[in-house]
Each structure stands twice: as C-alpha cells, then as structure tokens.
Design a protein around this motif. Structure first.
Motif, PDB file in Angstrom:
ATOM      1  N   GLU A  41       6.919  10.134   7.013  1.00 19.39           N
ATOM      2  CA  GLU A  41       6.970  11.467   6.792  1.00 19.39           C
ATOM      3  C   GLU A  41       6.741  11.938   5.346  1.00 19.39           C
ATOM      4  OE1 GLU A  41      10.142  15.354   7.103  1.00 19.39           O
ATOM      5  OE2 GLU A  41      10.555  13.335   8.006  1.00 19.39           O
ATOM      6  N   GLN A  42       7.372  11.098   4.644  1.00 22.90           N
ATOM      7  CA  GLN A  42       7.201  11.298   3.117  1.00 22.90           C
ATOM      8  C   GLN A  42       5.477  10.898   2.867  1.00 22.90           C
ATOM      9  OE1 GLN A  42      10.754   8.952   2.071  1.00 22.90           O
ATOM     10  NE2 GLN A  42      11.013  10.602   0.729  1.00 22.90           N
ATOM     11  N   LEU A  43       5.139   9.840   3.211  1.00 25.83           N
ATOM     12  CA  LEU A  43       3.669   9.444   3.073  1.00 25.83           C
ATOM     13  C   LEU A  43       2.808  10.538   3.583  1.00 25.83           C
ATOM     14  CD1 LEU A  43       1.882   7.103   2.236  1.00 25.83           C
ATOM     15  CD2 LEU A  43       1.810   6.341   4.789  1.00 25.83           C
ATOM     16  N   ARG A  44       2.917  11.116   4.650  1.00 24.68           N
ATOM     17  CA  ARG A  44       2.206  12.110   5.228  1.00 24.68           C
ATOM     18  C   ARG A  44       2.282  13.510   4.247  1.00 24.68           C
ATOM     19  NH1 ARG A  44       4.730  14.722   9.676  1.00 24.68           N
ATOM     20  NH2 ARG A  44       5.788  16.058   8.032  1.00 24.68           N
ATOM     21  N   ASN A  45       3.475  13.475   3.651  1.00 22.99           N
ATOM     22  CA  ASN A  45       3.510  14.779   2.862  1.00 22.99           C
ATOM     23  C   ASN A  45       2.813  14.629   1.520  1.00 22.99           C
ATOM     24  OD1 ASN A  45       5.025  16.341   4.814  1.00 22.99           O
ATOM     25  ND2 ASN A  45       7.144  15.544   3.948  1.00 22.99           N
ATOM     26  N   ARG A  82      13.651   3.602  10.086  1.00 18.39           N
ATOM     27  CA  ARG A  82      13.415   3.824   8.767  1.00 18.39           C
ATOM     28  C   ARG A  82      12.157   4.461   8.528  1.00 18.39           C
ATOM     29  NH1 ARG A  82      11.673  -0.981   9.312  1.00 18.39           N
ATOM     30  NH2 ARG A  82      10.265  -1.827   8.178  1.00 18.39           N
ATOM     31  N   LEU A  83      10.967   3.919   9.439  1.00 18.85           N
ATOM     32  CA  LEU A  83       9.732   4.173   9.332  1.00 18.85           C
ATOM     33  C   LEU A  83       9.606   5.870   9.633  1.00 18.85           C
ATOM     34  CD1 LEU A  83       8.251   1.195  11.180  1.00 18.85           C
ATOM     35  CD2 LEU A  83       8.442   1.531   8.843  1.00 18.85           C
ATOM     36  N   TYR A  84      10.218   6.277  10.318  1.00 17.54           N
ATOM     37  CA  TYR A  84      10.231   7.834  10.557  1.00 17.54           C
ATOM     38  C   TYR A  84      10.115   8.601   9.177  1.00 17.54           C
ATOM     39  CZ  TYR A  84      10.936   7.449  15.572  1.00 17.54           C
ATOM     40  OH  TYR A  84      10.621   7.154  16.883  1.00 17.54           O
ATOM     41  N   GLU A  90       9.388  -2.921  -0.574  1.00 17.82           N
ATOM     42  CA  GLU A  90      10.117  -2.390   0.739  1.00 17.82           C
ATOM     43  C   GLU A  90       9.436  -0.989   0.654  1.00 17.82           C
ATOM     44  OE1 GLU A  90      12.216  -3.458   2.998  1.00 17.82           O
ATOM     45  OE2 GLU A  90      12.703  -5.319   2.045  1.00 17.82           O
ATOM     46  N   GLU A  91       9.758  -0.037   2.090  1.00 19.02           N
ATOM     47  CA  GLU A  91       9.053   1.170   1.790  1.00 19.02           C
ATOM     48  C   GLU A  91       9.482   2.132   0.806  1.00 19.02           C
ATOM     49  OE1 GLU A  91      10.307  -0.437   4.628  1.00 19.02           O
ATOM     50  OE2 GLU A  91       8.538  -0.576   5.888  1.00 19.02           O
ATOM     51  N   THR A  92      10.775   1.949   0.319  1.00 20.24           N
ATOM     52  CA  THR A  92      11.348   2.914  -0.543  1.00 20.24           C
ATOM     53  C   THR A  92      10.593   2.564  -2.038  1.00 20.24           C
ATOM     54  OG1 THR A  92      13.023   1.303  -1.087  1.00 20.24           O
ATOM     55  CG2 THR A  92      13.508   3.071   0.274  1.00 20.24           C
ATOM     56  N   GLU A  93      10.299   1.144  -1.990  1.00 16.68           N
ATOM     57  CA  GLU A  93       9.432   1.010  -3.420  1.00 16.68           C
ATOM     58  C   GLU A  93       8.326   1.310  -3.431  1.00 16.68           C
ATOM     59  OE1 GLU A  93      11.545  -3.371  -4.942  1.00 16.68           O
ATOM     60  OE2 GLU A  93      10.741  -3.025  -2.627  1.00 16.68           O
ATOM     61  N   LEU A  94       7.428   1.264  -2.185  1.00 14.24           N
ATOM     62  CA  LEU A  94       6.261   1.731  -1.745  1.00 14.24           C
ATOM     63  C   LEU A  94       5.915   3.086  -2.282  1.00 14.24           C
ATOM     64  CD1 LEU A  94       3.593   0.390  -1.391  1.00 14.24           C
ATOM     65  CD2 LEU A  94       3.882   1.253   0.940  1.00 14.24           C
ATOM     66  N   LEU A  95       7.232   3.976  -1.913  1.00 12.53           N
ATOM     67  CA  LEU A  95       7.183   5.488  -2.055  1.00 12.53           C
ATOM     68  C   LEU A  95       7.205   5.827  -3.490  1.00 12.53           C
ATOM     69  CD1 LEU A  95       8.893   6.678   0.974  1.00 12.53           C
ATOM     70  CD2 LEU A  95       6.571   7.046   0.469  1.00 12.53           C
TER      71      LEU A  95
END
Length: 75
Positions: free
Chosen positions: A12-16, A6-8, A50-55
C-alpha cells in the motif's frame, strides 16, 4: 517466520509513493531507477533490506528526485 500480513501495508505504501510521485512511470521503470540509485548512488545492496528499510530508502530516493528536478529547473 515473518508475518506475511506485513506485505499489505508495504505494498500500500509502495503504491501510494508510486502514484503520488511517479505516476507516469511503469512499475518496472520505477524499480529499475530506484534500485539503480540504491546500488550506484547509495552503495546499498537492496537484497538484504527489510520492507521498512526499503520504504525509508524509497523516501530518500523521492526526495533526491525532487531536489534534482528543482536543481535542473524541471517542475
């Protein structure tokens, strides 16, 4: 156990988001500003997100910064 793959997608979304919205900031500056906004403005403890919430929160932060720039006349 969470799927480590899931981290990939997350990174990627964080980088974008970083490249598209804050290209002049170093990664530490982005984290400091974003996490400060989460804690102080949104009263969110990001430790448990969670990562989805962070995004999703990052999207809200980006919008808040765009709104702030428009309001102050900074483009």
């Amino acid at each position: 156990m969470r799927d480590p793959n899931r981290l990939y997608r997350f990174y990627e979304q964080l980088r974008n988001a970083h490249m598209d919205n804050f290209p002049d900031l170093r990664f530490g500056q982005l984290c400091y500003n974003f996490f400060g906004w989460l804690v102080n403005d949104r009263k969110v403890d990001y430790f448990h997100l969670e990562e989805t919430e962070l995004l999703l929160a990052l999207d809200r932060y980006i919008e808040s910064q765009k709104h702030r720039k428009k309001k102050s006349g900074l483009h």
